[in-house]
Motif scaffolding. Structure first.
Motif, mmCIF file in Angstrom:
data_model
loop_
_atom_site.group_PDB
_atom_site.id
_atom_site.type_symbol
_atom_site.label_atom_id
_atom_site.label_comp_id
_atom_site.label_asym_id
_atom_site.label_seq_id
_atom_site.Cartn_x
_atom_site.Cartn_y
_atom_site.Cartn_z
ATOM 1 N N ARG A 1 8.564 3.204 2.261
ATOM 2 C CA ARG A 1 7.837 2.145 3.037
ATOM 3 C C ARG A 1 8.431 1.068 2.579
ATOM 4 O O ARG A 1 9.130 0.614 1.662
ATOM 5 C CB ARG A 1 6.423 1.816 2.420
ATOM 6 C CG ARG A 1 5.686 2.957 2.335
ATOM 7 C CD ARG A 1 4.183 2.913 1.722
ATOM 8 N NE ARG A 1 3.244 4.024 1.554
ATOM 9 C CZ ARG A 1 2.233 4.006 1.349
ATOM 10 N NH1 ARG A 1 1.770 2.966 0.530
ATOM 11 N NH2 ARG A 1 1.515 5.135 1.291
ATOM 12 N N GLN B 1 5.204 11.165 -2.997
ATOM 13 C CA GLN B 1 3.632 11.621 -3.189
ATOM 14 C C GLN B 1 3.380 13.180 -3.329
ATOM 15 O O GLN B 1 4.109 14.174 -2.802
ATOM 16 C CB GLN B 1 3.193 11.171 -2.002
ATOM 17 C CG GLN B 1 2.860 9.493 -1.630
ATOM 18 C CD GLN B 1 2.116 9.085 -0.705
ATOM 19 O OE1 GLN B 1 1.919 9.786 0.350
ATOM 20 N NE2 GLN B 1 1.535 8.026 -0.672
ATOM 21 N N GLU C 1 -10.118 5.489 -4.643
ATOM 22 C CA GLU C 1 -8.868 5.316 -5.364
ATOM 23 C C GLU C 1 -9.180 5.640 -6.766
ATOM 24 O O GLU C 1 -10.236 5.170 -7.226
ATOM 25 C CB GLU C 1 -8.282 3.962 -4.935
ATOM 26 C CG GLU C 1 -7.715 3.819 -3.717
ATOM 27 C CD GLU C 1 -7.077 2.623 -3.171
ATOM 28 O OE1 GLU C 1 -6.234 2.767 -2.412
ATOM 29 O OE2 GLU C 1 -7.418 1.637 -3.886
ATOM 30 N N GLU D 1 -3.461 1.752 -9.828
ATOM 31 C CA GLU D 1 -3.818 2.997 -9.007
ATOM 32 C C GLU D 1 -2.930 3.978 -8.922
ATOM 33 O O GLU D 1 -1.776 3.786 -8.446
ATOM 34 C CB GLU D 1 -3.919 2.213 -7.509
ATOM 35 C CG GLU D 1 -4.344 2.915 -6.362
ATOM 36 C CD GLU D 1 -4.026 2.441 -5.218
ATOM 37 O OE1 GLU D 1 -4.111 1.058 -4.803
ATOM 38 O OE2 GLU D 1 -3.387 3.314 -4.313
HETATM 39 C C1 FA5 Z 1 -1.977 6.957 0.959
HETATM 40 O O1 FA5 Z 1 -0.819 6.923 1.234
HETATM 41 C C2 FA5 Z 1 -2.830 7.845 1.525
HETATM 42 N N1 FA5 Z 1 -2.278 8.732 2.547
HETATM 43 C C3 FA5 Z 1 -3.439 8.622 0.410
HETATM 44 C C4 FA5 Z 1 -4.541 9.610 1.017
HETATM 45 C C5 FA5 Z 1 -4.121 10.788 1.100
HETATM 46 C C6 FA5 Z 1 -5.773 9.042 1.063
HETATM 47 C C7 FA5 Z 1 -5.348 11.910 1.732
HETATM 48 C C8 FA5 Z 1 -6.745 10.078 1.452
HETATM 49 C C9 FA5 Z 1 -6.519 11.349 1.657
HETATM 50 P P1 FA5 Z 1 -1.837 4.649 -0.566
HETATM 51 O O2 FA5 Z 1 -1.099 3.957 0.467
HETATM 52 O O3 FA5 Z 1 -3.057 4.212 -1.333
HETATM 53 O O4 FA5 Z 1 -2.729 6.008 0.083
HETATM 54 O O5 FA5 Z 1 -0.852 5.507 -1.532
HETATM 55 C C10 FA5 Z 1 -1.258 6.531 -2.359
HETATM 56 C C11 FA5 Z 1 -0.477 6.280 -3.701
HETATM 57 O O6 FA5 Z 1 0.944 6.258 -3.524
HETATM 58 C C12 FA5 Z 1 -1.141 5.098 -4.335
HETATM 59 O O7 FA5 Z 1 -2.024 5.485 -5.118
HETATM 60 C C13 FA5 Z 1 0.426 4.949 -5.283
HETATM 61 O O8 FA5 Z 1 0.105 5.763 -6.475
HETATM 62 C C14 FA5 Z 1 1.382 5.398 -4.513
HETATM 63 N N2 FA5 Z 1 2.256 4.279 -4.105
HETATM 64 C C15 FA5 Z 1 2.009 3.498 -2.894
HETATM 65 N N3 FA5 Z 1 2.684 2.627 -2.748
HETATM 66 C C16 FA5 Z 1 3.793 2.728 -3.524
HETATM 67 C C17 FA5 Z 1 5.064 2.423 -3.835
HETATM 68 N N4 FA5 Z 1 5.585 1.139 -3.063
HETATM 69 N N5 FA5 Z 1 5.721 2.409 -5.047
HETATM 70 C C18 FA5 Z 1 5.250 3.521 -5.719
HETATM 71 N N6 FA5 Z 1 4.094 4.213 -5.554
HETATM 72 C C19 FA5 Z 1 3.109 3.838 -4.473
#
Ligand code: FA5
Ligand code: MG
Length: 413
Positions: A142, A156, A239, A250
């Motif tokens: 990202r 992830q 979350e 988070e």
């Molecule tokens: C998601 O990516 C959703 N796809 C998660 C999900 C899956 C929801 C299935 C429901 C069902 P989010 O953008 O919040 O959600 O990212 C999930 C996790 O990735 C966060 O809670 C955090 O632990 C981690 N994360 C997100 N962005 C970063 C980043 N830039 N660096 C490190 N960890 C990150």
């Protein structure tokens, strides 16, 4: 050995390349180059630390959830991160005009392929292949801003579990009277197609699974809290946050899967939950690593701390000396069409790994010329050694020059 017991990945992707090839491919295209990622360190990390974290989580699921002696969850670790926009967005019901599709937030390879920004990109394909319970682990990308808990490349783990009517209600008293579906209304607790009983049981199983997971990893004394949130592919959505280093961090997003997603995947007779957890965040808490950028360190003093014979052996990270960052400001008049994200990218590209933080601290419009001024504060910092003022000045000058040349700003330096 555990991995071999699972079926090989179904053919979900048309591009068949290894992570490294994709990375090199994308690098050649200049797609990722902007974030100036250290690819060697990346691969190194995946091999050294990534596998350890993975084993802990995977072993938990293998040990705790079995069916007739076999692991319930199939594990997929090697799905290519090059995904189609259809897989990454459409298949998980992200609308066409949704902000998460934006070019400035993602690493597009071309108009229809991008490096996956989440492992949810694989949900639909794996459900479609007939699986009821699976875990997907992989690198995700990202164009996020960088700070202590955010990095543009991270890992992830996705988890999905589906339930037939029998699987969900089988052990509930009077369960044979209950139904999964109804034609109802969407309310905060549930989707229109779900009965309240089905939605509540799935939510309960989801939360219980995740709490059991973090307790296995971190022990009983952990402070956690659930926060309501929104994802296009789950409802209700949550979350999980964990108290770490004096604040709530988070660690995952999750929820009851949207029935429309399951219907399109050919599983309309089942209900299910899904979660996506951030592996670096969990590893930070597990080992006491205060900054996500440390995962990119090639420093021997860092890496050697994680070499242990037994994966269950506890490791507490011993911080090395912490240096103070050197701060420099930069101000300029912005041209029309200026995107703040482009400037932030430029700083990271030119400044490479010595940028700890870059943030805007002032914006104003000149009363006469009507020109807009932006001021940013850049913190320069290197984990392993002290930076000199001369080094910082020279990098700062390069950033000023690049901002003028590449973004057309008018310097107020
Ligand atoms: C998601 O990516 C959703 N796809 C998660 C999900 C899956 C929801 C299935 C429901 C069902 P989010 O953008 O919040 O959600 O990212 C999930 C996790 O990735 C966060 O809670 C955090 O632990 C981690 N994360 C997100 N962005 C970063 C980043 N830039 N660096 C490190 N960890 C990150
Ligand atoms: Mg989130």
């Amino acid at each position: 050995i555990c991995f071999m017991r699972n079926p090989p990945p179904p053919p979900v992707l048309t591009i068949k390349t290894s992570t490294l090839q994709v990375v090199q491919f994308a690098k050649i295209l200049g797609v990722i180059f902007q974030a100036n990622l250290k690819w060697d360190a990346h691969v190194n990390m995946m091999v050294n630390k990534g596998s350890r974290r993975l084993y802990l989580l995977r072993n938990h699921f293998y040990a705790k959830y079995t069916q007739r002696g076999n692991p319930l969850f199939s594990v997929y670790d090697y799905l290519s991160p090059a995904t189609t926009t259809e897989q990454t967005f459409d298949s998980v019901l992200i609308p066409n005009d949704h902000v998460t599709r934006r070019k400035q937030d993602n690493y597009y390879i071309n108009g229809s392929y991008l490096l996956r920004p989440h492992t949810s990109s694989h949900q639909r394909d794996l459900v479609k292949s007939g699986l009821d319970a699976f875990l997907v682990t992989g690198d995700v990308y990202r164009r996020d801003d960088i700070d202590r808990s955010h990095y543009p490349v991270f890992h992830q783990m996705e988890g999905v579990r589906l339930f037939s009517k029998h699987a969900l209600f089988g052990e509930v008293k009077g369960g044979h009277m209950l139904e999964l579906f109804e034609e109802g209304r969407r309310v905060p607790e549930k989707q229109e197609r779900h009965t309240l009983e089905a939605a509540k049981l799935v939510e309960h199983d989801l939360k219980q699974t995740l709490v059991a997971l973090v307790k296995t990893l971190f022990g009983e004394d952990l402070r956690t809290r659930w926060v309501d949130c929104y994802f296009p592919f789950t409802h209700p959505s949550f979350e999980l946050e964990i108290w770490f280093g004096g604040e709530w961090l988070e660690v995952l997003g999750c929820g009851v899967m949207e029935q429309e997603l399951l219907r399109r995947a050919g599983a309309s007779d089942k209900v299910g939950w899904a979660f996506g957890l951030g592996l670096e965040r969990l590893a930070m808490i597990l080992y006491g690593i205060p900054d996500i950028r440390m995962f990119w360190s090639n420093d021997h003093g860092f890496l050697s701390q994680f070499r242990v014979d037994d994966v269950n052996q506890p490791v507490k990270f011993q911080p090395f000396q912490k240096y103070e960052p050197i701060v420099r400001d930069i101000s300029f008049w912005i041209p029309s069409g200026f995107e703040r994200a482009d400037f932030l990218d430029l700083v990271r590209t030119v400044g490479a790994d010595v940028i700890e933080e870059v943030a805007i601290y002032d914006e104003f419009v000149h009363p006469k010329t009507k020109k807009t001024s932006n001021s940013y504060r850049i913190k320069y910092f290197q984990l392993e050694r002290l930076l000199t003022n001369e080094e910082v000045n020279s990098i700062h000058k390069k950033i000023q020059d690049a901002a003028v040349q590449e973004l057309g700003v008018e310097g107020r330096f």
